[in-house]
Motif scaffolding. Structure first.
Motif, short mmCIF file in Angstrom:
data_model
loop_
_atom_site.label_atom_id
_atom_site.label_comp_id
_atom_site.label_asym_id
_atom_site.label_seq_id
_atom_site.Cartn_x
_atom_site.Cartn_y
_atom_site.Cartn_z
N GLN A 27 0.79 -1.16 0.22
CA GLN A 27 0.05 -0.05 -0.10
C GLN A 27 0.68 1.12 0.05
OE1 GLN A 27 -2.59 -0.39 3.32
NE2 GLN A 27 -4.04 -1.53 2.27
N ALA A 28 0.57 2.35 -0.49
CA ALA A 28 1.27 3.37 -0.78
C ALA A 28 1.20 4.05 0.81
CB ALA A 28 0.30 4.76 -1.57
N GLY A 29 2.48 4.54 1.22
CA GLY A 29 2.88 5.17 2.31
C GLY A 29 3.46 4.17 3.21
N ASP A 30 3.65 2.78 2.86
CA ASP A 30 4.26 1.95 3.75
C ASP A 30 5.54 2.38 4.31
OD1 ASP A 30 2.25 0.22 3.82
OD2 ASP A 30 3.04 -1.29 2.82
N LEU A 31 6.58 2.69 3.30
CA LEU A 31 8.02 3.30 3.77
C LEU A 31 8.13 4.71 3.57
CD1 LEU A 31 9.84 0.17 2.11
CD2 LEU A 31 9.12 0.66 4.74
N GLY A 32 7.70 5.37 2.58
CA GLY A 32 8.13 6.38 2.18
C GLY A 32 6.87 7.61 2.44
N GLN A 33 6.82 8.55 1.34
CA GLN A 33 5.70 9.45 1.60
C GLN A 33 4.46 8.80 0.80
OE1 GLN A 33 8.68 10.36 -0.33
NE2 GLN A 33 9.59 11.53 1.21
N PRO A 34 3.29 9.20 1.26
CA PRO A 34 2.12 8.62 0.63
C PRO A 34 2.08 8.89 -0.75
CG PRO A 34 1.59 10.10 2.66
CD PRO A 34 3.14 10.37 2.44
N GLY A 35 1.88 7.65 -1.44
CA GLY A 35 1.76 7.85 -2.92
C GLY A 35 3.03 7.85 -3.75
N GLY A 36 4.30 8.23 -2.95
CA GLY A 36 5.44 8.28 -3.69
C GLY A 36 6.35 7.17 -3.60
N PRO A 37 7.62 7.14 -4.17
CA PRO A 37 8.29 5.91 -3.96
C PRO A 37 9.04 5.71 -2.49
CG PRO A 37 9.48 7.77 -4.91
CD PRO A 37 8.13 8.29 -4.87
N PRO A 38 9.23 4.64 -2.21
CA PRO A 38 9.77 4.60 -0.92
C PRO A 38 11.05 5.32 -0.42
CG PRO A 38 9.66 2.29 -1.94
CD PRO A 38 9.31 3.42 -2.87
N GLY A 39 10.84 5.94 0.76
CA GLY A 39 11.92 7.03 1.05
C GLY A 39 12.93 6.09 1.90
N PRO A 40 14.10 6.82 2.43
CA PRO A 40 15.08 6.08 3.14
C PRO A 40 14.32 5.23 4.37
CG PRO A 40 15.23 8.26 3.50
CD PRO A 40 14.18 8.22 2.35
N ARG A 41 15.33 4.23 4.56
CA ARG A 41 14.90 3.49 5.85
C ARG A 41 14.96 4.41 7.02
NH1 ARG A 41 18.39 -1.25 7.13
NH2 ARG A 41 18.72 -0.66 9.23
N ARG A 42 13.78 4.45 7.67
CA ARG A 42 13.64 5.20 9.24
C ARG A 42 13.98 4.41 10.14
NH1 ARG A 42 13.37 10.37 9.31
NH2 ARG A 42 12.15 10.24 11.22
N SER A 43 14.93 4.86 11.37
CA SER A 43 15.11 4.19 12.44
C SER A 43 13.96 4.13 13.50
CB SER A 43 16.50 4.74 12.90
OG SER A 43 16.27 5.96 13.65
N GLY A 44 13.22 5.13 13.34
CA GLY A 44 11.83 5.27 14.26
C GLY A 44 12.56 6.25 15.37
N LEU A 45 13.86 6.59 15.43
CA LEU A 45 14.29 7.52 16.64
C LEU A 45 13.81 9.08 16.21
CD1 LEU A 45 17.56 5.79 16.94
CD2 LEU A 45 15.59 5.66 18.64
N ARG A 46 13.59 9.90 17.16
CA ARG A 46 13.34 11.25 16.89
C ARG A 46 14.60 11.99 16.27
NH1 ARG A 46 9.66 12.96 22.12
NH2 ARG A 46 8.27 11.51 21.65
N ASP A 47 15.65 11.69 16.90
CA ASP A 47 16.99 12.18 16.66
C ASP A 47 18.15 11.04 16.41
OD1 ASP A 47 19.16 13.85 16.01
OD2 ASP A 47 18.84 15.20 17.83
N PRO A 48 18.18 10.69 15.60
CA PRO A 48 19.27 9.33 15.30
C PRO A 48 20.39 9.63 15.63
CG PRO A 48 17.88 9.31 13.62
CD PRO A 48 17.49 10.68 14.14
N GLN A 49 21.01 10.99 15.14
CA GLN A 49 22.36 11.52 15.54
C GLN A 49 22.69 11.59 17.22
OE1 GLN A 49 25.00 12.14 13.72
NE2 GLN A 49 24.17 12.65 11.58
N ARG A 50 21.63 12.27 17.61
CA ARG A 50 21.65 12.14 19.09
C ARG A 50 21.68 10.79 19.86
NH1 ARG A 50 17.72 15.82 23.06
NH2 ARG A 50 18.99 15.44 25.06
N ALA A 51 21.12 9.84 19.41
CA ALA A 51 21.11 8.50 20.10
C ALA A 51 22.35 7.86 19.82
CB ALA A 51 19.87 7.80 19.40
#
Length: 152
Positions: A27-51
Motif C-alpha cells: 500500500q502507498a505510504g508503507d515506507l516513504g511519502q504517501p503515494g510516492g516511492p519508498p524513502g530512506p529506511r527510518r530508524s524510528g528515533l526522533r533524533d538518530p544522531q543524538r541517539a
C-alpha cells in the motif's frame, strides 16, 4: 457483516485487493511519502544522531569507570602493577571520559577506536588490561555497527 451500531462494515478477508483490507503490503505510504516511492529506511528515533552520540558517550563513560575501578583489584589479585602502569590506566580512563564528552565532534569516533587500541596495547603491562581491552574493543565495535545501521 453488521457493526454493533447496526451499520454495515466491509469484511476483511486478508486477500490482496480486498476493499476492506486493513493494511497489507504494497500500500502507498508503507515506507516513504504517501503515494510516492519508498524513502530512506527510518530508524524510528526522533533524533538518530543524538541517539548514536549517546551510545558512544555511554560506552566511553562506562569504560572510564571500569578502568578506574579495576586498578585496585588488579593490584591485589594480579600483583605486579607498578606506578607507571597505574598512570597509564588513569590516563586511559581520563581520555575515555574526555572523549565521552566530545562525541559531537566527527573525529571522536575515530579517537575512541584509537583508545581501544591503546587499551589493548596496555595489555603488555598486565594481562588483565588486555582482557579489558578485548571486551571494550568488542563493545566499541558493536557501537560502530549500531551507528552504521542507524545513520547509514
Amino acid at each position: 457483516m453488521t457493526a454493533p451500531d447496526g451499520g454495515h462494515r466491509p469484511e476483511v478477508t486478508g486477500q490482496p485487493g480486498d476493499a476492506g483490507q486493513a493494511g497489507g503490503a504494497g500500500q502507498a505510504g508503507d515506507l516513504g511519502q504517501p503515494g510516492g516511492p519508498p524513502g530512506p529506511r527510518r530508524s524510528g528515533l526522533r533524533d538518530p544522531q543524538r541517539a548514536v552520540r549517546g551510545l558512544g558517550a555511554g560506552t566511553l563513560a562506562l569504560e572510564a569507570l571500569v578502568l578506574l575501578l579495576a586498578i585496585q583489584p588488579i593490584r591485589v589479585v594480579g600483583g605486579d602493577l607498578g606506578g607507571a602502569a597505574i598512570g597509564v590506566v588513569v590516563a586511559l580512563a581520563v581520555a575515555a571520559a574526555v572523549l565521552a564528552g566530545m562525541m559531537r565532534r566527527p573525529w571522536a569516533w575515530h579517537a575512541g577506536t584509537v583508545l581501544q587500541g591503546l587499551l589493548l596495547l596496555s595489555g603488555l603491562l598486565h594481562w588483565s588490561l588486555f582482557a579489558l581491552g578485548v571486551m571494550f574493543a568488542l563493545v566499541w565495535a558493536y557501537a560502530w555497527h549500531v551507528r552504521r545501521v542507524i545513520l547509514g
